[in-house]
Design a protein around this motif. Sequence first.
Motif, PDB file in Angstrom:
ATOM      1  N   VAL A 186       0.474  -1.289   0.341  1.00 29.39           N
ATOM      2  CA  VAL A 186       0.021   0.209  -0.063  1.00 29.39           C
ATOM      3  C   VAL A 186       0.517   1.134   0.164  1.00 29.39           C
ATOM      4  N   SER A 187       0.330   1.840  -0.953  1.00 29.74           N
ATOM      5  CA  SER A 187       1.319   3.339  -0.851  1.00 29.74           C
ATOM      6  C   SER A 187      -0.115   5.094  -0.259  1.00 29.74           C
ATOM      7  N   ILE A 188       1.055   5.484  -0.044  1.00 33.01           N
ATOM      8  CA  ILE A 188       0.627   6.800   1.031  1.00 33.01           C
ATOM      9  C   ILE A 188      -0.684   7.454   0.197  1.00 33.01           C
ATOM     10  N   GLY A 189       0.732   7.494  -0.904  1.00 34.66           N
ATOM     11  CA  GLY A 189       0.558   9.173  -2.393  1.00 34.66           C
ATOM     12  C   GLY A 189       1.453   8.843  -2.935  1.00 34.66           C
ATOM     13  N   ASP A 190       1.655  10.192  -3.399  1.00 35.73           N
ATOM     14  CA  ASP A 190       2.454   9.870  -4.823  1.00 35.73           C
ATOM     15  C   ASP A 190       3.281  10.884  -4.384  1.00 35.73           C
ATOM     16  N   TYR A 191       4.887  10.320  -3.236  1.00 39.21           N
ATOM     17  CA  TYR A 191       6.037  10.947  -2.857  1.00 39.21           C
ATOM     18  C   TYR A 191       6.598   9.854  -1.995  1.00 39.21           C
ATOM     19  N   VAL A 192       7.758  10.089  -2.224  1.00 39.03           N
ATOM     20  CA  VAL A 192       8.699   8.745  -1.563  1.00 39.03           C
ATOM     21  C   VAL A 192       9.352   9.239  -0.348  1.00 39.03           C
ATOM     22  N   LEU A 193       9.014   8.285   0.293  1.00 34.10           N
ATOM     23  CA  LEU A 193       9.366   8.900   2.225  1.00 34.10           C
ATOM     24  C   LEU A 193      10.411   8.334   1.900  1.00 34.10           C
ATOM     25  N   ALA A 194      11.295   7.966   3.738  1.00 42.79           N
ATOM     26  CA  ALA A 194      13.041   7.296   3.818  1.00 42.79           C
ATOM     27  C   ALA A 194      12.686   5.889   4.437  1.00 42.79           C
TER      28      ALA A 194
HETATM   29  N1  LIG Z   1       3.597   6.425   0.177  1.00 40.06           N
HETATM   30  C1  LIG Z   1       4.983   6.086   0.297  1.00 40.06           C
HETATM   31  C2  LIG Z   1       5.472   4.947   1.045  1.00 40.06           C
HETATM   32  C3  LIG Z   1       7.150   4.994   0.442  1.00 40.06           C
HETATM   33  C4  LIG Z   1       7.731   3.974   1.785  1.00 40.06           C
HETATM   34  C5  LIG Z   1       7.663   3.546   2.708  1.00 40.06           C
HETATM   35  C6  LIG Z   1       8.171   1.696   2.859  1.00 40.06           C
HETATM   36  C7  LIG Z   1       9.983   2.163   2.605  1.00 40.06           C
HETATM   37  C8  LIG Z   1      10.882   1.136   3.023  1.00 40.06           C
HETATM   38  C9  LIG Z   1      11.782   1.715   2.454  1.00 40.06           C
HETATM   39  N2  LIG Z   1      11.138   3.108   1.429  1.00 40.06           N
HETATM   40  C10 LIG Z   1      12.176   3.932   0.896  1.00 40.06           C
HETATM   41  C11 LIG Z   1      11.771   4.159  -0.324  1.00 40.06           C
HETATM   42  C12 LIG Z   1      12.825   4.505  -1.423  1.00 40.06           C
HETATM   43  C13 LIG Z   1      13.328   4.772  -2.811  1.00 40.06           C
HETATM   44  C14 LIG Z   1      12.736   3.132  -2.883  1.00 40.06           C
HETATM   45  C15 LIG Z   1      12.132   2.586  -2.164  1.00 40.06           C
HETATM   46  N3  LIG Z   1      11.650   2.657  -0.509  1.00 40.06           N
HETATM   47  C16 LIG Z   1       9.949   3.660   2.011  1.00 40.06           C
HETATM   48  C17 LIG Z   1       8.992   4.253   0.939  1.00 40.06           C
HETATM   49  N4  LIG Z   1       7.235   6.249   0.049  1.00 40.06           N
HETATM   50  N5  LIG Z   1       5.789   6.896  -0.426  1.00 40.06           N
END
Ligand SMILES: Nc1cc(-c2ccc3ccn(Cc4ccccn4)c3c2)[nH]n1
Length: 246
Positions: free
Chosen positions: A134-142
Amino acid sequence: MRLDVVTIFPEYLEPLNVSLVGKARARGQLDVRVHDLREWTHDKHNTVDDTPYGGGPGMVMKPEPWGEALDAVIDSQEGDPVIVVPTPSGKPFTQQLAVELSEKPWLVFTPARYEGIDRRVIEEYGDRVDVREVSIGDYVLAGGEAPVLVMVEAIARLLPGVLGNSASHQDDSFAPGAMADLLEGPVYTKPPEWRGRGIPEVLLSGHHGKIARWRRDEAFRRTDRNRPDLIERADPAAFDKKDRET
Ligand SMILES: Nc1cc(-c2ccc3ccn(Cc4ccccn4)c3c2)[nH]n1
């Protein structure tokens, strides 16, 4: 509902002890257990990551600690959980998915870090239980801990009795009904005048029909301005029907 979270940053989940979720836990409506993934490492450095096969930047989370952790968590309880894997490449987390997950008896969240978890972990548990990426949105977190906080709050507030009587999720944005797929309109409270700014007259009229229509119109206006993509989805018939009733 039981919620388990496996993470290398248990302290990141401290907010689950306060406010709405904290109160639900104190009342026994939610059984939340946070586990440190490093409990299932056996080397001196509690290693949870390694270099990616095929090369490339960053590190990947090793499958062994996750396998031992998830076996321990899943074997600790009767029945099957839904495993929720936060990831930028997952299906969108929507109000509809929040409703679906709020009706499950047991969720296990697996927030990762680095570049994610070795794919074989998802495959292993996907063969055994319901796994949702599941993704919470179109942006990348750490990492996935912030998404877990977001999803747990969205899910917990839907549980019966968690929102106080004065609040309701019936008129939420995206909740089914005449306001479905519309954003909330503006809200006001006392004082009646603040820095020379008053209250829309209709809200002081006591005419519930007019107030309901005004609120729907304002919701439509705000949605059209901020989320025109939702307007196509809104059901105009629901508005016509509602108008006839008021
Ligand atoms: N909607 C969301 C969810 C996340 C997310 C969730 C879990 C992880 C575990 C690691 N990363 C960093 C990362 C960066 C690049 C590619 C893969 N993963 C996460 C990012 N970012 N945005």
